[in-house]
Design an enzyme around this catalytic site. Structure first.
Site, PDB file in Angstrom:
ATOM      1  N   ASP A  15      46.396 -14.417  -4.133  1.00  0.00           N
ATOM      2  CA  ASP A  15      46.213 -14.152  -6.004  1.00  0.00           C
ATOM      3  C   ASP A  15      45.207 -13.608  -5.982  1.00  0.00           C
ATOM      4  O   ASP A  15      43.966 -12.867  -5.791  1.00  0.00           O
ATOM      5  CB  ASP A  15      46.114 -15.157  -6.193  1.00  0.00           C
ATOM      6  CG  ASP A  15      46.135 -15.839  -7.956  1.00  0.00           C
ATOM      7  OD1 ASP A  15      46.616 -14.817  -8.570  1.00  0.00           O
ATOM      8  OD2 ASP A  15      45.237 -16.512  -8.752  1.00  0.00           O
ATOM      9  N   ASP A  48      43.299 -13.161 -10.106  1.00  0.00           N
ATOM     10  CA  ASP A  48      42.289 -13.795 -10.560  1.00  0.00           C
ATOM     11  C   ASP A  48      42.475 -15.477 -10.369  1.00  0.00           C
ATOM     12  O   ASP A  48      43.257 -15.739 -10.637  1.00  0.00           O
ATOM     13  CB  ASP A  48      42.829 -13.228 -11.988  1.00  0.00           C
ATOM     14  CG  ASP A  48      43.079 -12.513 -12.502  1.00  0.00           C
ATOM     15  OD1 ASP A  48      42.145 -11.818 -13.376  1.00  0.00           O
ATOM     16  OD2 ASP A  48      44.146 -11.748 -12.079  1.00  0.00           O
ATOM     17  N   ASP A  75      46.004 -20.032  -7.531  1.00  0.00           N
ATOM     18  CA  ASP A  75      45.207 -20.828  -8.596  1.00  0.00           C
ATOM     19  C   ASP A  75      46.168 -21.591 -10.004  1.00  0.00           C
ATOM     20  O   ASP A  75      46.061 -22.323 -10.514  1.00  0.00           O
ATOM     21  CB  ASP A  75      43.744 -21.198  -9.022  1.00  0.00           C
ATOM     22  CG  ASP A  75      43.977 -19.490 -10.162  1.00  0.00           C
ATOM     23  OD1 ASP A  75      43.656 -19.448 -11.243  1.00  0.00           O
ATOM     24  OD2 ASP A  75      44.742 -18.608  -9.797  1.00  0.00           O
TER      25      ASP A  75
END
Length: 273
Positions: free
Chosen positions: A8, A10, A212
């Site tokens: 991922d 961001d 996240d």
């Protein structure tokens, strides 16, 4: 040894200045040199990601738009899903009870009817920016996803409206606390990574992944090794309690983990703790 690593962006690779940290860049180059295929799996648009990667010297496969598009390292499309035209029309023409701004993503860019320059801060590295439009000027076909941006509580209330009105016609996820996404039914990073793995003659068991947020859930839960960032949304940690938690993004936790993993690829515990 895992043969593909999916990241991922961001909250996982990108620091607060929306760039990949130097220690992380070094670790990613080492990983590629070790023969591991790099894949960047993000909610960001393909054009945004190409701009980010061009500044980093990295290259890899791209899963963009939270799984709506998969491209090889040269930008050739491998897989894609779009929202049904009737659903796009319904979303645009329904007077939702919300102050959230609405954003629509297509191959040719990011479109919105609200001018909010603050949203461009996250895209300064790539130069990617929204295009102001009237909704009736856009085609109803070829649309990847919607994003609604507002406070988390307002989006929770909006999500209830969307689910009530659209039922099982689309999927919904929080890519951040202030960003609610509407995706084609059955579309997520996990499905997209499975398609890419098949293309590369791999299985998901051959992959590791880092993330996240809730838009990472399917990807993290299905790969051979899923790693949850220390700064991950509490809901993600709660829903995937079996997965290892590593360091925080701002501490370049991915780099720390990879440096240990490259020296001890059969490590069975997280070196963060």
């Amino acid at each position: 040894m895992y043969r593909l690593a999916a990241f991922d962006m961001d909250g996982t690779l990108l620091m607060r200045d929306h760039k990949i940290g130097s220690i992380t860049l070094n670790a990613l180059h080492q990983l590629a040199d070790a023969g591991v295929t790099l894949t960047f799996a993000t909610g960001r648009h393909y054009l945004d990601m190409k701009g980010i990667l061009s500044h980093s010297g990295l290259n890899g496969y791209l899963i963009t738009g939270n799984g709506t598009r998969v491209c090889d390292a040269e930008g050739n499309p491998l897989y894609g899903m779009d929202l049904p035209a009737e659903l796009v029309e319904f979303v645009l023409r329904t007077p939702w009870q919300t102050n959230a701004s609405i954003h629509l993503f297509r191959d040719d860019g990011w479109f919105t009817d609200r001018n909010d320059p603050d949203l461009l801060i996250a895209h300064t590295t790539s130069g990617f920016h929204f295009q102001l439009t009237e909704w009736d000027e856009l085609p109803l076909t070829g649309n990847h996803k919607f994003c609604f941006i507002a406070s988390h509580q307002e989006l929770v209330e909006l999500k209830a409206q969307l689910e009530q009105q659209m039922g099982g016609e689309a999927d919904f996820c929080f890519s951040a606390t202030d960003c609610l996404e509407v995706l084609p039914r059955g579309c997520n990073k996990g499905v997209a990574l499975e398609k890419l793995s098949h293309h590369l003659d791999l299985t998901l068991a051959d992959c590791m992944a880092f993330g996240d947020a809730m838009n990472d859930k399917e990807m993290l839960s299905r790969v051979g090794r899923g790693l949850v960032m220390g700064n991950a949304l509490p809901q993600l940690k709660q829903e995937l309690p079996q997965l290892q938690i590593i360091g925080r993004c701002e501490q370049q936790g991915v780099a720390h983990y990879l440096h240990h993993w490259l020296s001890s690829p059969h490590l069975t515990y997280s070196p963060e703790f």
